[in-house]
Every structure is written in C-alpha cells, then in structure tokens.
Design an enzyme around this catalytic site. Sequence first.
Site, PDB file in Angstrom:
ATOM      1  N   HIS A  22       0.847  -1.206   0.000  1.00  6.10           N
ATOM      2  CA  HIS A  22       0.000   0.000   0.000  1.00  6.10           C
ATOM      3  C   HIS A  22       0.881   1.253   0.000  1.00  6.10           C
ATOM      4  O   HIS A  22       0.600   2.219  -0.722  1.00  6.10           O
ATOM      5  CB  HIS A  22      -0.888   0.040   1.250  1.00  6.10           C
ATOM      6  CG  HIS A  22      -1.951  -1.017   1.303  1.00  6.10           C
ATOM      7  ND1 HIS A  22      -2.077  -1.900   2.346  1.00  6.10           N
ATOM      8  CD2 HIS A  22      -2.963  -1.320   0.443  1.00  6.10           C
ATOM      9  CE1 HIS A  22      -3.114  -2.707   2.145  1.00  6.10           C
ATOM     10  NE2 HIS A  22      -3.671  -2.377   0.987  1.00  6.10           N
TER      11      HIS A  22
ATOM     12  N   SER B 268      -3.450  -7.959   2.715  1.00  7.05           N
ATOM     13  CA  SER B 268      -3.521  -7.833   4.168  1.00  7.05           C
ATOM     14  C   SER B 268      -3.864  -9.173   4.805  1.00  7.05           C
ATOM     15  O   SER B 268      -3.338  -9.511   5.871  1.00  7.05           O
ATOM     16  CB  SER B 268      -4.563  -6.785   4.545  1.00  7.05           C
ATOM     17  OG  SER B 268      -4.177  -5.544   4.019  1.00  7.05           O
TER      18      SER B 268
ATOM     19  N   ARG C 166      -2.629  -5.321  -8.583  1.00  4.52           N
ATOM     20  CA  ARG C 166      -1.500  -6.226  -8.360  1.00  4.52           C
ATOM     21  C   ARG C 166      -1.411  -7.290  -9.428  1.00  4.52           C
ATOM     22  O   ARG C 166      -0.337  -7.684  -9.845  1.00  4.52           O
ATOM     23  CB  ARG C 166      -1.627  -6.894  -6.992  1.00  4.52           C
ATOM     24  CG  ARG C 166      -1.484  -5.943  -5.829  1.00  4.52           C
ATOM     25  CD  ARG C 166      -2.051  -6.525  -4.580  1.00  4.52           C
ATOM     26  NE  ARG C 166      -3.473  -6.844  -4.773  1.00  4.52           N
ATOM     27  CZ  ARG C 166      -4.200  -7.567  -3.967  1.00  4.52           C
ATOM     28  NH1 ARG C 166      -3.651  -8.101  -2.901  1.00  4.52           N
ATOM     29  NH2 ARG C 166      -5.480  -7.780  -4.210  1.00  4.52           N
TER      30      ARG C 166
ATOM     31  N   LYS D 297     -16.218  -6.703   4.962  1.00  5.02           N
ATOM     32  CA  LYS D 297     -15.279  -7.706   5.482  1.00  5.02           C
ATOM     33  C   LYS D 297     -15.430  -7.696   7.011  1.00  5.02           C
ATOM     34  O   LYS D 297     -16.081  -6.822   7.563  1.00  5.02           O
ATOM     35  CB  LYS D 297     -13.851  -7.326   5.124  1.00  5.02           C
ATOM     36  CG  LYS D 297     -13.579  -7.313   3.624  1.00  5.02           C
ATOM     37  CD  LYS D 297     -12.153  -6.896   3.337  1.00  5.02           C
ATOM     38  CE  LYS D 297     -11.851  -6.945   1.845  1.00  5.02           C
ATOM     39  NZ  LYS D 297     -10.494  -6.506   1.533  1.00  5.02           N
TER      40      LYS D 297
END
Length: 161
Positions: free
Chosen positions: A17, A129, A91, A41
């Site tokens: 990040h 993460s 990504r 989430k």
Amino acid sequence: MRIAVYPGTFDPITKGHLDVLERAQRLFDKVVIAVAVNTGKAPLFSVEERVELAKESVKSLKSPCEVLCFDGLLVDFVQSQGACAIIRGLRAVSDFEFEFQMALMNRKLRQEVETIFLMPRESYTYLSSSIIREVAKLGGDISNFVTPHVESVLKEKFKKN
Ligand code: COA
C-alpha cells in the site's frame, strides 16, 4: 491543488500500500488515505486501530500524508475532500474484474471523479492484508512486508488472542 483519495480497508496497511501511495504522491499535490469503516469484510483491527496503523506507517514516507476514515459512499467522501481522483492498486489480473466494476460504478455515481490504477513494485504484487495476517498469526516473518510498528502490533494482537 490536485487531490487524490486512496481508499481501502487497510487491515493492516502493508508496504505494498505504501508503495502505491508514494507513486500517487508523485502525481498529485496531496493524497489522502481513506480507511473504510464498513467494507463488507470482518476486519481484525477496529477502524480506530487501522487509522492509527496507517498514520504510524506513513511517517516512514518522504512526504506527509493525511489519514482519515470514511463511512458511506466513497465518491461522497472524495467530493468532501475536494479531490478529483481515486487511487487503486492493481497487483494482478485477478484484481481487474472487481476494480473495473467499482471504477465504473463510481463513475456512474460521480462522473467527474477519475479512478487511477497504479502497479506496486513487483516484489509486492502477491501481498495482501489477509496473507500478512495469516503469516503473522502462524508466527512467520513479515518484517519485509509491513513497517516495524505494524509488525509489533500484529504480534501483540495474536499473542492476546
Ligand atoms: N499491497 C498490498 N495489498 C494490497 C494492495 C497493495 N498495493 N492493493 C490491494 N491490496 C489488498 C488489500 O490488502 C486487500 O487484501 P485483503 O482482501 O486480503 O484484506 C485487498 O487487496 C483489497 O482490499 P482494499 O484495497 O483494501 O480494497 P477493499 O476491497 O477492501 O476496499 C473499498 C474497497 C473500501 C474501497 C470499497 O469497498 C468502497 O469504496 N467502499 C465504500 C462504499 C462504496 O462507495 N461502495 C461502492 C463502491 S462502487
């Protein structure tokens, strides 16, 4: 003044990040990290903790960066900040479909806001993460992927749990 917003769950913020953030800082006068309160989430860290971890992590960067949290629609937060763009990291191809959908919906909601995709350094392309949380939970070394502060807070969290 060209302002961009970099939103996410940041549970926790990683060096991937920070890499995207630094790239954005080179393109905009100001970049605001926007930590989402509700993301669908079940975050390990509370929003206050995620903001604190991000604030500590951005201290390692050359340029300062504001860290705020937001609730509700991202485009409304972007407007409240006087920003013209949303920054997202791409990504891998697997990110594309979700990101494309989100960018187009955000454009539908507010046409003047552009989404800018930036690629992190190759060595961070496989980071997420949740993978960091899992490795930390199982006692693996995460020092290359998060700041020392995030590393120690994660270790502490799993020791308590
Ligand atoms: N380095 C490391 N990890 C990265 C990364 C990078 N450069 N870029 C993305 N990731 C990871 C994140 O760590 C996260 O991993 P995880 O799923 O394992 O936790 C994953 O990629 C994607 O998360 P993130 O970038 O934080 O986005 P998100 O999908 O959690 O957040 C919001 C999406 C919050 C931006 C979006 O839900 C939102 O805008 N919500 C507000 C409500 C709204 O406006 N909804 C309508 C949107 S169209």
